[in-house]
Design a protein around this motif. Structure first.
Motif, PDB file in Angstrom:
ATOM      1  N   GLU A 205      42.388  57.304  14.299  1.00 18.92           N
ATOM      2  CA  GLU A 205      42.188  58.580  14.998  1.00 18.92           C
ATOM      3  C   GLU A 205      43.508  59.324  15.180  1.00 18.92           C
ATOM      4  O   GLU A 205      43.535  60.553  15.273  1.00 18.92           O
ATOM      5  N   PHE A 206      44.594  58.566  15.245  1.00 18.17           N
ATOM      6  CA  PHE A 206      45.910  59.147  15.500  1.00 18.17           C
ATOM      7  C   PHE A 206      46.765  59.195  14.236  1.00 18.17           C
ATOM      8  O   PHE A 206      47.984  59.370  14.309  1.00 18.17           O
ATOM      9  N   GLY A 207      46.134  59.014  13.072  1.00 18.44           N
ATOM     10  CA  GLY A 207      46.863  59.077  11.810  1.00 18.44           C
ATOM     11  C   GLY A 207      47.694  57.847  11.521  1.00 18.44           C
ATOM     12  O   GLY A 207      48.697  57.923  10.800  1.00 18.44           O
ATOM     13  N   LEU A 208      47.300  56.702  12.077  1.00 18.46           N
ATOM     14  CA  LEU A 208      48.058  55.469  11.911  1.00 18.46           C
ATOM     15  C   LEU A 208      47.266  54.472  11.072  1.00 18.46           C
ATOM     16  O   LEU A 208      46.039  54.396  11.163  1.00 18.46           O
ATOM     17  N   VAL A 209      47.989  53.690  10.265  1.00 14.88           N
ATOM     18  CA  VAL A 209      47.367  52.619   9.504  1.00 14.88           C
ATOM     19  C   VAL A 209      47.810  51.296  10.126  1.00 14.88           C
ATOM     20  O   VAL A 209      48.962  50.880   9.989  1.00 14.88           O
ATOM     21  N   ILE A 210      46.907  50.671  10.875  1.00 23.58           N
ATOM     22  CA  ILE A 210      47.175  49.387  11.521  1.00 23.58           C
ATOM     23  C   ILE A 210      46.192  48.398  10.914  1.00 23.58           C
ATOM     24  O   ILE A 210      45.006  48.399  11.256  1.00 23.58           O
ATOM     25  N   PRO A 211      46.667  47.569   9.959  1.00 21.90           N
ATOM     26  CA  PRO A 211      45.748  46.721   9.188  1.00 21.90           C
ATOM     27  C   PRO A 211      44.847  45.830  10.034  1.00 21.90           C
ATOM     28  O   PRO A 211      43.675  45.669   9.741  1.00 21.90           O
ATOM     29  N   GLU A 212      45.394  45.243  11.103  1.00 23.25           N
ATOM     30  CA  GLU A 212      44.579  44.358  11.934  1.00 23.25           C
ATOM     31  C   GLU A 212      45.077  44.385  13.367  1.00 23.25           C
ATOM     32  O   GLU A 212      46.276  44.347  13.619  1.00 23.25           O
ATOM     33  N   ALA A 213      44.158  44.455  14.294  1.00 21.70           N
ATOM     34  CA  ALA A 213      44.499  44.363  15.716  1.00 21.70           C
ATOM     35  C   ALA A 213      43.434  43.503  16.374  1.00 21.70           C
ATOM     36  O   ALA A 213      42.252  43.864  16.383  1.00 21.70           O
ATOM     37  N   ARG A 214      43.824  42.359  16.867  1.00 15.96           N
ATOM     38  CA  ARG A 214      42.856  41.463  17.508  1.00 15.96           C
ATOM     39  C   ARG A 214      43.531  40.752  18.670  1.00 15.96           C
ATOM     40  O   ARG A 214      44.768  40.709  18.777  1.00 15.96           O
ATOM     41  N   ALA A 215      42.709  40.181  19.530  1.00 17.32           N
ATOM     42  CA  ALA A 215      43.228  39.508  20.727  1.00 17.32           C
ATOM     43  C   ALA A 215      43.662  38.088  20.400  1.00 17.32           C
ATOM     44  O   ALA A 215      42.944  37.353  19.714  1.00 17.32           O
ATOM     45  N   ASP A 216      44.819  37.725  20.895  1.00 20.79           N
ATOM     46  CA  ASP A 216      45.278  36.331  20.899  1.00 20.79           C
ATOM     47  C   ASP A 216      45.212  35.902  22.366  1.00 20.79           C
ATOM     48  O   ASP A 216      46.155  36.136  23.126  1.00 20.79           O
ATOM     49  N   MET A 217      44.094  35.318  22.752  1.00 22.19           N
ATOM     50  CA  MET A 217      43.858  35.032  24.161  1.00 22.19           C
ATOM     51  C   MET A 217      44.909  34.087  24.746  1.00 22.19           C
ATOM     52  O   MET A 217      45.322  34.240  25.901  1.00 22.19           O
ATOM     53  N   ALA A 218      45.335  33.109  23.967  1.00 20.61           N
ATOM     54  CA  ALA A 218      46.351  32.172  24.471  1.00 20.61           C
ATOM     55  C   ALA A 218      47.664  32.900  24.743  1.00 20.61           C
ATOM     56  O   ALA A 218      48.331  32.651  25.759  1.00 20.61           O
ATOM     57  N   ALA A 219      48.041  33.815  23.840  1.00 18.62           N
ATOM     58  CA  ALA A 219      49.279  34.571  24.037  1.00 18.62           C
ATOM     59  C   ALA A 219      49.155  35.519  25.227  1.00 18.62           C
ATOM     60  O   ALA A 219      50.113  35.706  25.994  1.00 18.62           O
ATOM     61  N   MET A 220      47.977  36.135  25.403  1.00 17.57           N
ATOM     62  CA  MET A 220      47.763  36.996  26.553  1.00 17.57           C
ATOM     63  C   MET A 220      47.886  36.203  27.848  1.00 17.57           C
ATOM     64  O   MET A 220      48.440  36.691  28.842  1.00 17.57           O
ATOM     65  N   GLN A 221      47.378  34.964  27.835  1.00 18.22           N
ATOM     66  CA  GLN A 221      47.497  34.111  29.012  1.00 18.22           C
ATOM     67  C   GLN A 221      48.944  33.759  29.309  1.00 18.22           C
ATOM     68  O   GLN A 221      49.367  33.723  30.465  1.00 18.22           O
ATOM     69  N   ARG A 222      49.714  33.486  28.263  1.00 14.21           N
ATOM     70  CA  ARG A 222      51.134  33.157  28.486  1.00 14.21           C
ATOM     71  C   ARG A 222      51.862  34.334  29.121  1.00 14.21           C
ATOM     72  O   ARG A 222      52.652  34.155  30.061  1.00 14.21           O
ATOM     73  N   ARG A 223      51.592  35.529  28.605  1.00 14.00           N
ATOM     74  CA  ARG A 223      52.237  36.715  29.188  1.00 14.00           C
ATOM     75  C   ARG A 223      51.802  36.903  30.639  1.00 14.00           C
ATOM     76  O   ARG A 223      52.629  37.193  31.513  1.00 14.00           O
ATOM     77  N   LYS A 224      50.504  36.733  30.886  1.00 14.44           N
ATOM     78  CA  LYS A 224      50.001  36.882  32.256  1.00 14.44           C
ATOM     79  C   LYS A 224      50.693  35.910  33.191  1.00 14.44           C
ATOM     80  O   LYS A 224      51.115  36.278  34.300  1.00 14.44           O
ATOM     81  N   ARG A 225      50.809  34.648  32.766  1.00 13.73           N
ATOM     82  CA  ARG A 225      51.446  33.641  33.637  1.00 13.73           C
ATOM     83  C   ARG A 225      52.896  33.990  33.929  1.00 13.73           C
ATOM     84  O   ARG A 225      53.382  33.790  35.053  1.00 13.73           O
TER      85      ARG A 225
END
Length: 461
Positions: free
Chosen positions: A71-91
């Motif tokens: 929508e913003f003119g960007l090519v981002i091949p893949e964007a998905r959640a890494d739940m374990a990494a999100m948890q590490r950042r949260k902690r």
């Protein structure tokens, strides 16, 4: 052998309200104690509420924007959640906040007691497990809240998650049924959907976010459905059961029998005051029909020696109010000027996307008081900054007293509404009129500039 100690001021529960009360009491009294027997110090907001949830919700927002890259003119091949990494950042984020709060609670100017307290009379608690007795000139109860498990057929017998469990998820569930339509239910339903789970949300009442306006709820409902959340409102749950590797919820919806299946179930049907085992009856502390402790305008309970604040009293389970209540109670207990909280200036935010934010009294409140108001609205889908951001859900709305011109309330549903509402919150608290606010230089193009349009309509009246 059990002993006995006396303090000037004792706080039971070291969360937001409790720490605020202890800090302010310590300004006037030397002998202040904090009793907190929880496994981890810090309180609900830091450990299991505001901070961890908003950390994860923001990660999901970044993911959502990345997935909209084209929508913003960007090519981002893949964007998905890494739940374990999100948890590490949260902690990591939460540990920073948690360690700071622990340092505050463990400071030398307080006596920190890591046990549980139970009232045995109006001015005495017994500590468990030591059996020591603590007396005080004044107590402050601020023990927070716990997840409520309401009497829904089959819920107690069926394994399910609470908000605590979702905030600790280190894997992506295939599918989740979310029970409830309040703030926590909606925030976590959208988080799970954006992370990549199939989400089925079941709400008893006719709409979600019943504490928001009907218009606000309608905007969020549309956004949820556009994102793929399977939202069902106006339901009556008939039964919940485990069937193999799935949870099955049967319910009535639109006059017919319906069934939902998912790998996991989230109970987001609210919280209740954490008062079990406190011995309130022995202390002469009364509770109301809601189960919350009854307090007066200074947070004083039916026992003049005991105050209470935060989630145990309401009327709103909001951190900044818990802090204000704790400070108010401590000032009053120590004989200092203590102006009651003005709930007509209440500010609230729901961190869905679009966010929902409000300040002041509602139009319905004004009508009940016999106040004639004028209101004005402006949509985000006609505003330059929000259009270029691709953030066109929602609107801003403000209303003023016709007789005085003063702003009484405002509502914002849209991108960064939680930030935008504070301009109106300040104006309402200071008694400003729409004409006063139009003297401000509203910079173009900004999101904040959107307020100038309804303000111009109000000033024209």
């Amino acid at each position: 052998m059990a002993g006995e100690r006396h303090f000037d001021f004792v706080v039971i529960g070291g969360g937001s309200a409790g720490y605020a009360a202890a800090r302010v009491a310590r300004e006037a009294r030397d002998n202040v104690a904090i009793i907190d027997g929880a496994e981890h110090l810090g309180g609900l907001c830091i450990l299991r509420g505001c901070m961890p949830s908003k950390t994860l919700i923001y990660s999901a927002e970044v993911l959502h924007l990345a997935q909209r890259g084209r929508e913003f003119g960007l090519v981002i091949p893949e964007a998905r959640a890494d739940m374990a990494a999100m948890q590490r950042r949260k902690r990591e984020v939460i540990e920073d906040f948690g360690s700071y709060r622990r340092g505050q609670l463990e400071a030398d100017h307080f006596t920190l007691i890591r046990e549980r307290a139970r009232f045995v009379d109006e001015r005495t608690v017994v500590l468990e497990p030591s059996g020591d007795r603590i007396t005080a000139d004044h107590f402050m109860i601020s023990t927070g809240s716990v997840v409520n498990v309401p009497d829904v057929p089959g819920l107690a017998e069926t394994p399910h998650w609470t908000s605590d469990d979702v905030l600790d998820l280190d894997f992506l569930p295939e599918s989740v049924i979310v029970l409830g339509g309040g703030i926590v239910a909606c925030e976590l339903a959208q988080f799970l959907r954006r992370a990549g789970s199939r989400v089925i949300q079941i709400q008893r009442s006719g709409r979600i976010l019943r504490n928001a306006s009907e218009d606000a709820a309608a905007v969020v409902t549309q956004a949820f459905r556009d994102e793929g959340i399977e939202l069902h409102t106006g339901t009556a749950i008939r039964g919940i059961r485990r069937e193999g590797d799935q949870v099955v919820v049967t319910y009535d919806c639109d006059g017919k029998a319906c069934e939902a299946r998912a790998t996991h179930l989230l109970n987001a049907l609210g919280r209740r005051p954490a008062l079990d085992g406190l011995g309130l009856e022995a202390a002469g502390v009364k509770t109301g029909e809601s189960g919350m402790i009854t307090v007066n305008e200074h947070q004083r309970t039916s026992n003049p020696a005991v105050y209470a604040g935060g989630d145990v009293t309401g009327p709103h389970e909001i951190v900044h109010l818990a802090v204000m209540q704790g400070e108010l109670a401590a000032r009053h207990a120590t004989g200092r000027p203590a102006e009651p909280i003005d709930y007509d200036h209440l500010t609230g935010v729901t961190f869905t996307d679009p966010q929902v934010a409000s300040a002041g009294i509602t139009p319905a409140d004004a009508e009940k008081r016999g106040i004639r108001i004028k209101s004005a609205t402006y949509p985000f889908d006609d505003h330059g900054r929000s259009i270029l951001m691709g953030a066109t859900y929602g609107y801003v709305k403000a209303w003023a007293d016709v007789s005085t011109g003063k702003l009484l309330g405002a509502e914002c549903v849209g991108k960064d509404a939680g930030e935008l509402i504070h301009g109106m919150a300040i104006a309402i608290t200071l008694g400003a009129t729409a004409r006063d606010l139009l003297r401000v230089q509203w910079y173009h193009p900004t999101l904040s500039e959107i307020w100038s349009y309804p303000l111009e309509d109000l000033a024209g009246e």
